[in-house]
Design a protein around this motif. Structure first.
Motif, PDB file in Angstrom:
ATOM      1  N   LEU A  99      32.975  42.542  46.944  1.00 39.17           N
ATOM      2  CA  LEU A  99      33.008  43.904  46.422  1.00 39.17           C
ATOM      3  C   LEU A  99      34.444  44.412  46.305  1.00 39.17           C
ATOM      4  N   THR A 100      35.251  44.154  47.322  1.00 39.84           N
ATOM      5  CA  THR A 100      36.641  44.616  47.291  1.00 39.84           C
ATOM      6  C   THR A 100      37.430  43.874  46.219  1.00 39.84           C
ATOM      7  N   ALA A 101      37.236  42.558  46.128  1.00 42.00           N
ATOM      8  CA  ALA A 101      37.924  41.795  45.084  1.00 42.00           C
ATOM      9  C   ALA A 101      37.503  42.268  43.695  1.00 42.00           C
ATOM     10  N   LEU A 102      36.235  42.622  43.527  1.00 38.90           N
ATOM     11  CA  LEU A 102      35.754  43.118  42.238  1.00 38.90           C
ATOM     12  C   LEU A 102      36.390  44.460  41.899  1.00 38.90           C
ATOM     13  N   ALA A 103      36.519  45.341  42.892  1.00 36.76           N
ATOM     14  CA  ALA A 103      37.146  46.643  42.642  1.00 36.76           C
ATOM     15  C   ALA A 103      38.601  46.480  42.233  1.00 36.76           C
ATOM     16  N   VAL A 104      39.330  45.557  42.877  1.00 38.68           N
ATOM     17  CA  VAL A 104      40.729  45.315  42.530  1.00 38.68           C
ATOM     18  C   VAL A 104      40.845  44.694  41.147  1.00 38.68           C
ATOM     19  N   THR A 105      39.941  43.821  40.803  1.00 38.06           N
ATOM     20  CA  THR A 105      40.029  43.092  39.538  1.00 38.06           C
ATOM     21  C   THR A 105      39.667  43.957  38.331  1.00 38.06           C
ATOM     22  N   LEU A 106      38.669  44.846  38.464  1.00 34.84           N
ATOM     23  CA  LEU A 106      38.137  45.568  37.310  1.00 34.84           C
ATOM     24  C   LEU A 106      38.715  46.960  37.103  1.00 34.84           C
ATOM     25  N   TRP A 107      39.551  47.430  38.013  1.00 34.87           N
ATOM     26  CA  TRP A 107      39.962  48.831  37.904  1.00 34.87           C
ATOM     27  C   TRP A 107      40.680  49.158  36.594  1.00 34.87           C
ATOM     28  N   PRO A 108      41.535  48.245  36.008  1.00 37.03           N
ATOM     29  CA  PRO A 108      42.216  48.654  34.767  1.00 37.03           C
ATOM     30  C   PRO A 108      41.292  48.716  33.556  1.00 37.03           C
ATOM     31  N   GLU A 115      40.222  47.205  23.471  1.00 36.59           N
ATOM     32  CA  GLU A 115      40.598  45.808  23.627  1.00 36.59           C
ATOM     33  C   GLU A 115      39.394  44.905  23.369  1.00 36.59           C
ATOM     34  N   SER A 116      39.714  43.724  22.917  1.00 37.67           N
ATOM     35  CA  SER A 116      38.653  42.752  22.678  1.00 37.67           C
ATOM     36  C   SER A 116      38.155  42.190  24.014  1.00 37.67           C
ATOM     37  N   PHE A 117      37.081  41.422  23.908  1.00 36.45           N
ATOM     38  CA  PHE A 117      36.498  40.836  25.103  1.00 36.45           C
ATOM     39  C   PHE A 117      37.483  39.875  25.784  1.00 36.45           C
ATOM     40  N   LEU A 118      38.187  39.058  24.978  1.00 32.77           N
ATOM     41  CA  LEU A 118      39.135  38.108  25.550  1.00 32.77           C
ATOM     42  C   LEU A 118      40.294  38.835  26.220  1.00 32.77           C
ATOM     43  N   GLU A 119      40.750  39.952  25.623  1.00 29.26           N
ATOM     44  CA  GLU A 119      41.833  40.716  26.241  1.00 29.26           C
ATOM     45  C   GLU A 119      41.375  41.315  27.576  1.00 29.26           C
ATOM     46  N   SER A 120      40.144  41.778  27.615  1.00 32.96           N
ATOM     47  CA  SER A 120      39.616  42.319  28.875  1.00 32.96           C
ATOM     48  C   SER A 120      39.533  41.236  29.947  1.00 32.96           C
ATOM     49  N   ILE A 121      39.128  40.030  29.514  1.00 32.14           N
ATOM     50  CA  ILE A 121      39.085  38.920  30.469  1.00 32.14           C
ATOM     51  C   ILE A 121      40.486  38.606  30.989  1.00 32.14           C
ATOM     52  N   GLY A 122      41.486  38.664  30.103  1.00 33.02           N
ATOM     53  CA  GLY A 122      42.861  38.397  30.521  1.00 33.02           C
ATOM     54  C   GLY A 122      43.365  39.432  31.512  1.00 33.02           C
ATOM     55  N   ILE A 123      43.045  40.718  31.261  1.00 33.25           N
ATOM     56  CA  ILE A 123      43.467  41.777  32.192  1.00 33.25           C
ATOM     57  C   ILE A 123      42.813  41.583  33.555  1.00 33.25           C
ATOM     58  N   ALA A 124      41.504  41.301  33.555  1.00 35.63           N
ATOM     59  CA  ALA A 124      40.802  41.113  34.821  1.00 35.63           C
ATOM     60  C   ALA A 124      41.341  39.888  35.571  1.00 35.63           C
ATOM     61  N   THR A 125      41.654  38.820  34.823  1.00 35.01           N
ATOM     62  CA  THR A 125      42.187  37.622  35.461  1.00 35.01           C
ATOM     63  C   THR A 125      43.547  37.892  36.089  1.00 35.01           C
ATOM     64  N   PHE A 126      44.366  38.697  35.396  1.00 32.03           N
ATOM     65  CA  PHE A 126      45.682  39.031  35.933  1.00 32.03           C
ATOM     66  C   PHE A 126      45.555  39.762  37.267  1.00 32.03           C
ATOM     67  N   TRP A 127      44.626  40.718  37.342  1.00 31.07           N
ATOM     68  CA  TRP A 127      44.470  41.476  38.586  1.00 31.07           C
ATOM     69  C   TRP A 127      43.655  40.716  39.638  1.00 31.07           C
ATOM     70  N   LEU A 129      44.640  37.826  40.539  1.00 35.52           N
ATOM     71  CA  LEU A 129      45.666  37.101  41.284  1.00 35.52           C
ATOM     72  C   LEU A 129      46.073  37.819  42.573  1.00 35.52           C
ATOM     73  N   PRO A 130      46.402  39.136  42.546  1.00 36.84           N
ATOM     74  CA  PRO A 130      46.729  39.783  43.830  1.00 36.84           C
ATOM     75  C   PRO A 130      45.556  39.799  44.806  1.00 36.84           C
ATOM     76  N   ALA A 131      44.326  39.883  44.284  1.00 35.76           N
ATOM     77  CA  ALA A 131      43.172  39.815  45.181  1.00 35.76           C
ATOM     78  C   ALA A 131      43.105  38.446  45.860  1.00 35.76           C
ATOM     79  N   ALA A 132      43.334  37.380  45.078  1.00 32.88           N
ATOM     80  CA  ALA A 132      43.328  36.037  45.661  1.00 32.88           C
ATOM     81  C   ALA A 132      44.468  35.871  46.665  1.00 32.88           C
ATOM     82  N   ALA A 133      45.643  36.470  46.348  1.00 30.82           N
ATOM     83  CA  ALA A 133      46.775  36.378  47.277  1.00 30.82           C
ATOM     84  C   ALA A 133      46.459  37.095  48.586  1.00 30.82           C
TER      85      ALA A 133
END
Length: 370
Positions: A99-108, A115-127, A129-133
């Motif tokens: 739940l916490t990782a999802l909140a960090v990933t999806l907030w933007p 934005e297109s679907f692929l751009e949204s996937i890219g934004i979520a993937t970028f965020w 990374l800090p959750a994984a760290a």
């Protein structure tokens, strides 16, 4: 859904940040002894903060709080994510972490439009990374501590096993000899005081041997910095063991230990051979006390030394065999020890009601020089 940006809406938008900050303050605002306990209970408050962040982020995307406030909220969530990964129980972590990782990933995604679907996937993937760290920052010390605890538990288990082996192989043998000598002294004390005195001398000798074994065990428990003690017994002490065994009971024991066999055994293998012979003789004394004869034979081969301990059938074979069939911890432990050295150990019935133990230990013969 929410179009107003009034104070009430802004307060709702700030709720996740305030809740996350409050959870951190609650965890550290006590004495040092209570901090770790409270930190370990942060998983559920963190999950609540993550749910609030997801709800307010998508329900109030334009609450007028600004991205800076939201970034501060995400930073606190990342801190909580690392903390709960490090300290929280696994059963609570299973729900709080995703739940916490999802909140960090999806907030933007709630703040961007078009934005297109692929751009949204890219934004979520970028965020992501800090959750994984943050998860990695908490998981690494947790794994290291688990490994340390496992190593400590394994060392303690090995120490207990070694203690059990020493007590069984050395102390139990001497104690059984004391019991036999005490029984003999009780029967002959009135009719033959000289024999009773001799039995008392043997009891004293066996007691001193048991105390020496206890001293070695205690020194081992004190660790590597403890003062040095006498080395463990080896095959060079077997002649006295055979002599004491014969004098203590009705069984006459014989030892055949050629010099090549004794010299071929390493220090560890020699100690194991001593333990094996002592265990076999102790079993004879317990399970076949009336056996007329027992033989201990060392036979060297090209790469091994075979140890064979055989006893004849005693006057009371049936009870002896029944008690031996129940087994104990001595032979299984010695079998594992022999296998760890690269050898084998087998025991079973032999001849007409007798018993035989056969062990094979690796040998290191010196090379011949020309």
């Amino acid at each position: 859904m929410w179009e107003s940006t009034g104070p009430a809406v802004k307060a709702l938008g700030a709720l996740p940040s305030l809740a996350a900050a409050g959870a951190v303050v609650w965890a550290v605002a006590r004495g040092r002894a209570a901090v770790r306990q409270r930190v370990g209970r942060l998983a559920r408050p963190t999950a609540v903060c993550a749910v609030l962040s997801l709800i307010t982020g998508f329900a109030l995307p334009k609450a007028g709080l600004g991205s800076g406030w939201k970034l501060a909220e995400i930073a606190v969530l990342l801190l909580l994510l690392a903390v709960i990964t490090r300290w929280s129980p696994l059963r609570e972590l299973r729900s709080a972490l995703p739940l916490t990782a999802l909140a960090v990933t999806l907030w933007p995604l709630a703040l961007v439009t078009g934005e297109s679907f692929l751009e949204s996937i890219g934004i979520a993937t970028f965020w992501l990374l800090p959750a994984a760290a943050a998860v990695a920052a908490g998981a690494y010390p947790r794994r290291q501590e688990l490994r340390r605890r496992g190593a400590v538990a394994e060392a303690r288990s090995a120490q207990r096993l070694q203690l059990s082996r020493d007590l069984h192989d050395f102390v139990a043998h001497d104690i059984s000899g004391i019991v036999v000598q005490a029984q003999a002294a009780r029967f002959v004390a009135a009719t033959d005081p000289s024999r009773a005195l001799l039995a008392l001398e043997r009891i004293e000798k066996a007691g001193l041997s048991a105390l020496a074994a206890m001293d070695r065990t205690v020194q081992m428990l004190h660790g590597p910095d403890a003062p040095a003690t006498e080395p463990l017994p080896d095959v060079s002490q077997l002649p006295s063991v055979i002599e004491n065994f014969t004098s203590a009971g009705a069984t006459e024991a014989h030892l055949d230990l050629p010099s090549p066999a004794a010299e071929a055994l390493s220090r560890e293998a020699g100690s194991a051979a001593y333990r094996i012979v002592v265990e076999a003789l102790t079993n004879i004394r317990r399970h076949a006390p009336d056996a007329p004869r027992a033989t201990v034979t060392f036979t060297p081969t090209a790469t091994t030394v075979e140890i064979r301990v055989t006893n004849d059938r005693g006057a009371r074979p049936a009870p002896a065999r029944r008690r031996a069939s129940r087994g104990g911890l001595g032979l299984p432990a010695l079998t594992e020890h022999a296998q760890a050295l690269g050898g084998t150990l087998l025991a079973g019935p032999h001849g007409d009601g007798g018993w035989q133990l056969t062990a094979v230990l690796p040998a290191t013969f010196p090379k011949e020089t020309s």
